[in-house]
Design an enzyme around this catalytic site. Structure first.
Site, PDB file in Angstrom:
ATOM      1  CD  GLU A 166      -3.022  -1.221   1.993  1.00  0.00           C
ATOM      2  OE1 GLU A 166      -3.168  -0.111   3.031  1.00  0.00           O
ATOM      3  OE2 GLU A 166      -4.082  -1.924   1.838  1.00  0.00           O
ATOM      4  CD  GLU A 353      -3.964  -6.116   3.346  1.00  0.00           C
ATOM      5  OE1 GLU A 353      -4.871  -5.279   3.596  1.00  0.00           O
ATOM      6  OE2 GLU A 353      -2.663  -5.967   3.419  1.00  0.00           O
TER       7      GLU A 353
HETATM    8  S1  NCW Z   1      -5.311   0.663   7.704  1.00  0.00           S
HETATM    9  C1  NCW Z   1      -5.525  -0.089   6.251  1.00  0.00           C
HETATM   10  N1  NCW Z   1      -5.395  -1.361   6.217  1.00  0.00           N
HETATM   11  C2  NCW Z   1      -5.766  -2.350   7.359  1.00  0.00           C
HETATM   12  C3  NCW Z   1      -4.724  -2.790   7.909  1.00  0.00           C
HETATM   13  O1  NCW Z   1      -4.648  -3.922   8.893  1.00  0.00           O
HETATM   14  C4  NCW Z   1      -3.532  -3.527   6.903  1.00  0.00           C
HETATM   15  O2  NCW Z   1      -2.322  -3.737   7.383  1.00  0.00           O
HETATM   16  C5  NCW Z   1      -3.594  -2.622   5.703  1.00  0.00           C
HETATM   17  O3  NCW Z   1      -2.869  -3.300   4.558  1.00  0.00           O
HETATM   18  C6  NCW Z   1      -6.561  -3.177   6.541  1.00  0.00           C
HETATM   19  O4  NCW Z   1      -5.968  -3.264   5.095  1.00  0.00           O
HETATM   20  C7  NCW Z   1      -5.026  -2.405   5.065  1.00  0.00           C
HETATM   21  N2  NCW Z   1      -5.458   0.600   5.167  1.00  0.00           N
HETATM   22  C8  NCW Z   1      -5.420   1.967   5.270  1.00  0.00           C
HETATM   23  C9  NCW Z   1      -6.775   2.462   4.594  1.00  0.00           C
HETATM   24  C10 NCW Z   1      -6.919   3.684   5.271  1.00  0.00           C
HETATM   25  C11 NCW Z   1      -8.270   4.348   4.981  1.00  0.00           C
HETATM   26  C12 NCW Z   1      -8.379   5.699   5.889  1.00  0.00           C
HETATM   27  C13 NCW Z   1      -8.245   7.004   5.325  1.00  0.00           C
HETATM   28  C14 NCW Z   1      -8.458   7.943   6.160  1.00  0.00           C
HETATM   29  C15 NCW Z   1      -8.110   9.286   5.510  1.00  0.00           C
END
Ligand code: NCW
Length: 447
Positions: A166, A353
């Protein structure tokens, strides 16, 4: 009832990440990561939670691998904590840290589970952060050196590699929005960091090829699906920007060798632009063996001047949300997968994921997470449709094997198909675990 069969040899799996599950934050010579520092800074993580203990997976390889075996997965995606291997990011190798991953990988192979290894799932060594972190181009070479160590150590054992998890989160969420470590709020820095991550990816792929490594390598961006609410020009442009910031900003360089013009122009208006050196884009555009896709949510967007960074706003359509507040948009999964194939060609795709946050607790020894089952069912249905439409889909890894440290949300948000009691560390498979077990065993979805 419909029975939807998945392709033969479809790679069912599940995923985790080092800082979210391992704990043992200072065991066996592990160095500090930016997440240790961030989570120990008051006010950064909900309830002051830290990953010091997390699920204690560092000490529970046998128990966790037994769960995976019971689930019947073909692949398991985990990440390596860079500061366990190089406590200072570079320099002296920390053998005990490396041995942990040897024990894990050996246990997986003995259980007939293919390891899928992520090299960077956000735990940058703090020592490198102190020299500028990903904003410093030297970090790229340290990353490639770290990756090379793992390639050489695990050649023939790990055959599936993911460079970066990501990049949007690592750049924008962590260095512009400031929500994740290291918590900067600087758009120019975030864009440079995004560029350096892509370069680190490209150079690592080059090294992988030079070393003649057995297996395959790719990257795992998070994608979103933002559709215009109407065909008004302003809505179309706003949706395009919101999607572009997450999707094309990273995918165009990887597959087309350039940043998308419409986003370059937008960021220029915001006073930021990427610093690109002459060879950079060719390095980034290395052919990859597969694309990893993380998909959770999407939205309908309408134009609203001054709203957010992209003059766009999600329309309240009354869709259900998961317990983390993310919109449930299963059709977006199909749409984004077919769009990816149209845009970037017939690249093999793994869903690295997809999953849902629901905070159901143990009652009478069971966790009845029926909403998670419904979420997974709806998304697998769309995945099956995408395969039927010709998307070159190789496998699916649900997030996550178990409840874990959910970054800025601490332990308040649960994504696991196995419940973890964070007091006792007892693991309890949820109803979704049993449901997924059946999907895997029969290679089919019943809807
Ligand atoms: S926080 C996030 N995630 C979660 C995490 O557990 C994992 O490690 C990540 O690869 C589940 O999948 C991913 N992603 C971040 C998305 C954030 C969206 C929030 C935007 C707010 C402005």
């Amino acid at each position: 009832m419909q029975k939807l069969i998945f392709p033969e040899h479809f790679q069912w799996g599940t995923a985790t990440a080092s800082y979210q599950i391992e704990g043992a934050w200072n065991a066996d010579g592990r160095g500090l990561s930016i997440w240790d520092v961030f989570s120990h800074t008051p006010g950064k993580v909900k309830n002051g939670d830290t990953g010091d203990v997390a699920c204690d997976s560092y000490h529970r390889i046998d128990e966790d691998v037994a769960l995976l075996q019971k689930l019947g997965v073909k692949v398991y995606r985990f990440s390596v904590a860079w500061p366990r291997i190089y406590p200072e990011g570079t320099g002296t190798l920390n053998k005990p840290g490396l041995d942990y991953y040897h024990r894990l990988v050996d246990a997986l192979l003995a259980a007939d589970i293919e390891p899928f290894c992520t090299l960077y799932h956000w735990d940058l060594p703090q020592a490198l952060q102190e020299k500028g972190g990903w904003d410093n181009r030297e970090t790229i070479d340290h990353f490639v050196h770290y990756a090379e160590t793992l390639f050489q150590q695990f050649n023939g054992k790990i055959k599936n590699w993911i460079t970066i998890n990501e990049p949007w989160c690592v750049s924008i969420l962590s260095n512009y929005l400031g929500a994740h470590a290291p918590g900067n709020q600087d758009l120019q820095m975030a864009l440079d960091i995004g560029h350096h991550l892509l370069l680190a990816h490209g150079k690592t792929v080059q090294r992988f090829r030079q070393l003649n490594m057995e297996g395959q390598i790719g990257i795992a961006p998070n994608v979103s699906w933002n559709e215009p609410y109407s065909n008004r020009e302003e809505d179309v442009a706003a949706a395009r920007r919101m999607r572009g910031a997450c999707n094309e900003w990273f995918l165009d360089p990887l597959f087309k060798g350039s940043y998308p013009d419409f986003m370059v122009a937008w960021y220029q208006k915001m006073g930021a632009s990427v610093n690109i050196q002459p060879e950079d884009m060719a390095i980034i555009q290395q052919p990859i063996d597969f694309l990893g896709i993380n998909y959770y949510t999407g939205s309908l967007v309408t134009y609203k001047q001054g709203e957010g960074d992209y003059d766009g706003e999600d329309v309240e359509e009354g869709r259900e949300r998961t317990d983390i507040g993310w919109n449930i948009y299963p059709e977006g999964f199909y749409n984004v997968l077919t769009w990816l194939t149209e845009q970037y060609g017939d690249v093999p795709i793994y869903i690295t994921e997809n999953g849902a946050c629901y905070n159901d607790e143990v009652q009478n020894g069971k966790v009845a997470d029926t909403r998670r089952i419904a979420y997974l069912q709806k998304h697998l249905l769309q995945l099956h449709r995408a395969i039927a439409s010709g998307v070159n889909m190789k496998g699916y890894m649900t997030w996550s094997l178990m409840d874990n440290f959910e970054w800025a949300e601490g332990y308040s948000k649960r994504f696991g198909i196995v419940h973890v009691n964070f007091e006792t560390l007892v693991r309890t498979p949820k109803q979704s675990f049993e449901w997924y077990q059946q999907v895997i065993a029969h290679n089919r979805l019943e809807v």
